[in-house]
Design a protein around this motif. Structure first.
Motif, mmCIF file in Angstrom:
data_model
loop_
_atom_site.group_PDB
_atom_site.id
_atom_site.type_symbol
_atom_site.label_atom_id
_atom_site.label_comp_id
_atom_site.label_asym_id
_atom_site.label_seq_id
_atom_site.Cartn_x
_atom_site.Cartn_y
_atom_site.Cartn_z
ATOM 1 N N TYR A 28 0.618 -1.139 0.145
ATOM 2 C CA TYR A 28 -0.076 0.169 0.068
ATOM 3 C C TYR A 28 0.949 1.312 0.037
ATOM 4 C CZ TYR A 28 -3.691 -3.115 1.104
ATOM 5 O OH TYR A 28 -4.570 -4.183 1.077
ATOM 6 N N ASN A 29 2.097 1.043 0.254
ATOM 7 C CA ASN A 29 2.866 2.418 0.201
ATOM 8 C C ASN A 29 3.518 2.709 -1.029
ATOM 9 O OD1 ASN A 29 4.668 4.320 1.339
ATOM 10 N ND2 ASN A 29 6.351 3.011 2.049
ATOM 11 N N THR A 30 2.644 3.046 -1.958
ATOM 12 C CA THR A 30 3.126 3.362 -3.358
ATOM 13 C C THR A 30 1.732 4.103 -3.792
ATOM 14 O OG1 THR A 30 3.198 2.555 -5.463
ATOM 15 C CG2 THR A 30 1.965 1.164 -4.120
ATOM 16 N N LYS A 31 2.045 5.052 -4.837
ATOM 17 C CA LYS A 31 1.124 5.900 -5.652
ATOM 18 C C LYS A 31 0.340 5.037 -6.534
ATOM 19 C CE LYS A 31 3.451 10.384 -5.220
ATOM 20 N NZ LYS A 31 3.953 11.653 -6.120
ATOM 21 N N CYS A 32 0.918 3.807 -6.994
ATOM 22 C CA CYS A 32 0.147 2.755 -7.825
ATOM 23 C C CYS A 32 -1.177 2.257 -7.003
ATOM 24 C CB CYS A 32 1.227 1.694 -8.041
ATOM 25 S SG CYS A 32 0.227 0.272 -8.965
ATOM 26 N N LYS A 33 -2.332 2.455 -7.745
ATOM 27 C CA LYS A 33 -3.601 1.953 -7.097
ATOM 28 C C LYS A 33 -4.148 0.659 -7.618
ATOM 29 C CE LYS A 33 -3.684 6.096 -4.590
ATOM 30 N NZ LYS A 33 -3.496 5.775 -3.379
ATOM 31 N N LEU B 298 -8.355 -3.774 -8.490
ATOM 32 C CA LEU B 298 -8.507 -4.966 -8.647
ATOM 33 C C LEU B 298 -10.010 -5.362 -7.832
ATOM 34 C CD1 LEU B 298 -5.091 -6.397 -7.814
ATOM 35 C CD2 LEU B 298 -6.590 -7.039 -9.740
ATOM 36 N N ILE B 299 -10.193 -4.501 -6.900
ATOM 37 C CA ILE B 299 -11.585 -4.734 -6.392
ATOM 38 C C ILE B 299 -12.584 -3.928 -6.700
ATOM 39 C CG2 ILE B 299 -10.600 -5.557 -4.071
ATOM 40 C CD1 ILE B 299 -10.587 -3.011 -2.807
ATOM 41 N N GLY B 300 -12.396 -3.334 -7.748
ATOM 42 C CA GLY B 300 -13.561 -2.315 -8.509
ATOM 43 C C GLY B 300 -13.753 -1.150 -7.749
ATOM 44 N N LYS B 301 -12.789 -0.704 -6.655
ATOM 45 C CA LYS B 301 -13.037 0.684 -5.895
ATOM 46 C C LYS B 301 -12.865 1.843 -6.821
ATOM 47 C CE LYS B 301 -11.602 3.242 -1.961
ATOM 48 N NZ LYS B 301 -10.562 3.471 -0.920
ATOM 49 N N ILE B 302 -11.748 1.795 -7.898
ATOM 50 C CA ILE B 302 -11.603 2.856 -8.802
ATOM 51 C C ILE B 302 -11.445 2.017 -10.051
ATOM 52 C CG2 ILE B 302 -10.549 4.291 -6.967
ATOM 53 C CD1 ILE B 302 -7.963 3.574 -8.413
ATOM 54 N N THR B 303 -11.385 2.933 -11.098
ATOM 55 C CA THR B 303 -11.178 2.502 -12.337
ATOM 56 C C THR B 303 -9.682 2.845 -12.896
ATOM 57 O OG1 THR B 303 -11.526 4.672 -13.504
ATOM 58 C CG2 THR B 303 -13.500 3.204 -13.341
ATOM 59 N N PRO B 304 -8.991 2.187 -13.957
ATOM 60 C CA PRO B 304 -7.645 2.686 -14.007
ATOM 61 C C PRO B 304 -7.386 4.132 -14.107
ATOM 62 C CG PRO B 304 -8.060 0.521 -15.059
ATOM 63 C CD PRO B 304 -9.450 0.941 -14.414
ATOM 64 N N PHE B 305 -8.369 4.803 -14.759
ATOM 65 C CA PHE B 305 -8.449 6.249 -15.210
ATOM 66 C C PHE B 305 -8.091 6.988 -13.961
ATOM 67 C CE2 PHE B 305 -11.115 5.295 -18.880
ATOM 68 C CZ PHE B 305 -10.135 5.275 -19.796
ATOM 69 N N GLU B 306 -8.591 6.531 -12.616
ATOM 70 C CA GLU B 306 -8.403 7.122 -11.282
ATOM 71 C C GLU B 306 -7.221 7.114 -10.811
ATOM 72 O OE1 GLU B 306 -12.609 7.385 -9.293
ATOM 73 O OE2 GLU B 306 -12.695 5.644 -10.666
ATOM 74 N N CYS B 307 -6.346 6.267 -11.432
ATOM 75 C CA CYS B 307 -4.908 6.020 -10.579
ATOM 76 C C CYS B 307 -4.066 7.236 -11.082
ATOM 77 C CB CYS B 307 -4.168 4.740 -10.950
ATOM 78 S SG CYS B 307 -2.569 4.469 -10.380
ATOM 79 N N PRO B 308 -3.540 8.007 -10.065
ATOM 80 C CA PRO B 308 -2.641 8.987 -10.655
ATOM 81 C C PRO B 308 -1.406 8.649 -11.606
ATOM 82 C CG PRO B 308 -2.084 8.264 -8.125
ATOM 83 C CD PRO B 308 -3.346 7.668 -8.766
ATOM 84 N N LEU B 309 -0.924 7.483 -11.515
ATOM 85 C CA LEU B 309 0.139 6.895 -12.253
ATOM 86 C C LEU B 309 -0.440 6.458 -13.898
ATOM 87 C CD1 LEU B 309 2.413 4.925 -9.835
ATOM 88 C CD2 LEU B 309 2.393 7.268 -10.228
ATOM 89 N N PHE B 310 -1.572 6.272 -13.887
ATOM 90 C CA PHE B 310 -2.009 5.698 -15.263
ATOM 91 C C PHE B 310 -1.802 6.535 -16.344
ATOM 92 C CE2 PHE B 310 -5.343 5.145 -18.314
ATOM 93 C CZ PHE B 310 -5.357 3.576 -18.568
ATOM 94 N N GLU B 311 -0.989 6.027 -17.284
ATOM 95 C CA GLU B 311 -0.506 6.578 -18.535
ATOM 96 C C GLU B 311 0.376 8.051 -18.451
ATOM 97 O OE1 GLU B 311 -2.986 8.673 -22.675
ATOM 98 O OE2 GLU B 311 -3.950 8.487 -20.550
ATOM 99 N N SER C 230 -1.197 -9.058 -19.873
ATOM 100 C CA SER C 230 -2.292 -8.903 -20.769
ATOM 101 C C SER C 230 -3.706 -9.200 -20.241
ATOM 102 C CB SER C 230 -1.904 -10.180 -21.776
ATOM 103 O OG SER C 230 -2.047 -11.250 -21.290
ATOM 104 N N GLU C 231 -4.059 -9.467 -19.070
ATOM 105 C CA GLU C 231 -5.346 -9.672 -18.686
ATOM 106 C C GLU C 231 -5.853 -8.512 -17.643
ATOM 107 O OE1 GLU C 231 -6.301 -13.750 -17.318
ATOM 108 O OE2 GLU C 231 -6.610 -14.119 -19.341
ATOM 109 N N GLY C 232 -4.593 -7.699 -17.300
ATOM 110 C CA GLY C 232 -5.074 -6.732 -16.358
ATOM 111 C C GLY C 232 -6.051 -5.521 -16.672
ATOM 112 N N ALA C 233 -6.507 -5.071 -15.868
ATOM 113 C CA ALA C 233 -7.911 -3.960 -15.972
ATOM 114 C C ALA C 233 -6.771 -2.906 -16.888
ATOM 115 C CB ALA C 233 -8.580 -3.573 -14.895
ATOM 116 N N CYS C 234 -5.806 -2.358 -15.917
ATOM 117 C CA CYS C 234 -5.031 -1.004 -16.622
ATOM 118 C C CYS C 234 -4.318 -1.277 -17.829
ATOM 119 C CB CYS C 234 -3.810 -0.711 -15.540
ATOM 120 S SG CYS C 234 -4.403 -0.068 -14.093
ATOM 121 N N ALA C 235 -4.161 -2.523 -18.422
ATOM 122 C CA ALA C 235 -3.418 -2.977 -19.688
ATOM 123 C C ALA C 235 -4.692 -2.677 -20.652
ATOM 124 C CB ALA C 235 -2.949 -4.239 -19.620
#
Length: 378
Positions: free
Chosen positions: A327-332, A337-350, A366-371
């Motif tokens: 949990y000690n990371t900006k990666c969400k 993985l539990i549907g709390k946020i979408t990948p777009f809501e992660c500050p590191l995405f893209e 290749s099966e990850g939601a962020c990918a």
């Protein structure tokens, strides 16, 4: 596949057939009125929903969200750290499926260790590790992850290794039993267990995995409706499969009749594959274990039975207890993985995390939601 079978298969990709089902979905959504959350818990579904733009076809009040359906993604960070400990402290060959190759541990990854000269090899089946072990003298350690889908093949490889007296092949086991995690996820969605999960969403139904259900069968999900009054539909992977699954779910919500249904009956049976389940139970037994995103889940991680402990890499190589503060990371990734946020809501995405520079496991696999979101939904 004969010609008739080929044309039958094409109907699952036919745009007009999909549009008919989408129209029914919109009509059902109007009757329901309130917002509905449908979670797919299969990484292949996650990728297909993104690839075919199915999320964009949905009415405003029907939300599709991704759950912990990617086995690489839910593998905890400490597993990678332990694998790297074996690599750094013993002269071994590590074999692993390709999705695991770039997943980051606390300080390194299999990819980085290979660049630094360690012997890391990508395999496409566990049996390849057996063949490698037959032709080398040093230890071969297969990183054994995945759900029940691949566990029969891994179990058969272990049985074959014992039968053939192979004494330099070991398995670092972190395979997952999916159903206990699904129950933990439901409890999380109701905020029964964890103060960490603070979501205003509620899971109204599941698109259940196709591949895994071939092994466990439709019968294995009945408790979802009986115990929690939630519906689920075992769903195939073509566009028509997925929209049919969503339509079937919405019908149960309109009728206020929670149930488990099988849209993928051309592949999945009620009983499942009893031979595969027997092989799994002969070699593995369940214990509690950590999942990325869900934390500790009772009876959800595979352990080699006593008669196969000679193949247990964690015991043979005296791997210490390594814990990672995931949990000690900006990666969400945990929250994705539990549907709390979408990948777009992660500050590191893209911005920082991309397929070329993956920070979290959800972008690596290749099966990850962020990918999936990065490739198809930006």
């Amino acid at each position: 596949m004969n010609q008739n079978q080929y044309f039958d298969f094409l109907q699952f990709k036919d745009k007009k057939n999909v549009e008919v089902e989408v129209k029914k979905i919109h009509e059902l959504a109007k009757r329901i009125g309130k917002r509905i959350y449908i979670m797919e818990v299969c990484g292949t579904h996650t990728m297909q929903i993104a690839k075919f733009g199915i999320r964009k076809m949905m009415p405003d009040n029907v939300k599709l969200t991704s759950g912990p359906g990617c086995p690489v993604c839910v593998t905890p960070q400490e597993y990678i750290d332990k694998a790297i400990y074996i690599l750094k402290n013993y002269d071994v060959i590590i074999t692993a499926f390709g999705d695991l190759y770039r997943v980051a541990g606390s300080k390194s990854s299999l990819e980085k260790e290979k660049i630094n000269g360690k012997d890391v090899r990508i395999v496409y089946s566990p049996y390849e590790s057996l063949e490698i072990a037959k032709n080398v003298s040093k230890p071969v350690v297969f990183l054994s992850i995945e759900f029940e889908t691949t566990m029969p093949a891994i179990a058969c490889t272990i049985e074959e290794a014992k039968k053939s007296n192979i004494n330099n092949l070991y398995f670092f086991v972190s395979n997952k039993f999916f159903l206990p995690a699904l129950e933990t996820l439901i409890l999380f969605s109701k905020n029964f267990l964890s103060p960490y999960i603070k979501s205003d969403s509620f899971i109204d139904g599941f698109l259940l995995p196709g591949h895994l259900s071939v092994i466990v069968g439709e019968k294995s999900y009945l408790w979802i409706a009986e115990r929690y009054s939630l519906s689920g539909v075992i769903t195939g992977f073509e566009p028509l499969d997925i929209v049919c699954g969503i339509r079937m779910l919405l019908e149960t919500i309109v009728d206020s009749h929670p149930q488990i249904q099988n849209e993928y009956s051309r592949v999945v049976s009620y009983e499942g594959n009893k031979f595969a389940e027997k092989v799994i139970s002969e070699v593995f037994e369940p214990i509690g274990g950590n999942w990325r995103g869900l934390g500790f889940v009772p009876d959800s991680t595979a352990k080699l039975k006593k008669e196969y402990e000679m193949f247990d890499a964690e015991k043979v190589f005296n791997v210490p207890n390594i814990t990672s503060d995931v949990y000690n990371t900006k990666c969400k990734c945990n929250e994705v993985l539990i549907g709390k946020i979408t990948p777009f809501e992660c500050p590191l995405f893209e911005k920082v995390c991309t397929p070329e520079n993956p920070i979290g496991a959800c972008m690596v696999s290749s099966e990850g939601a962020c990918a999936a979101y990065y490739k198809y939904e930006r």
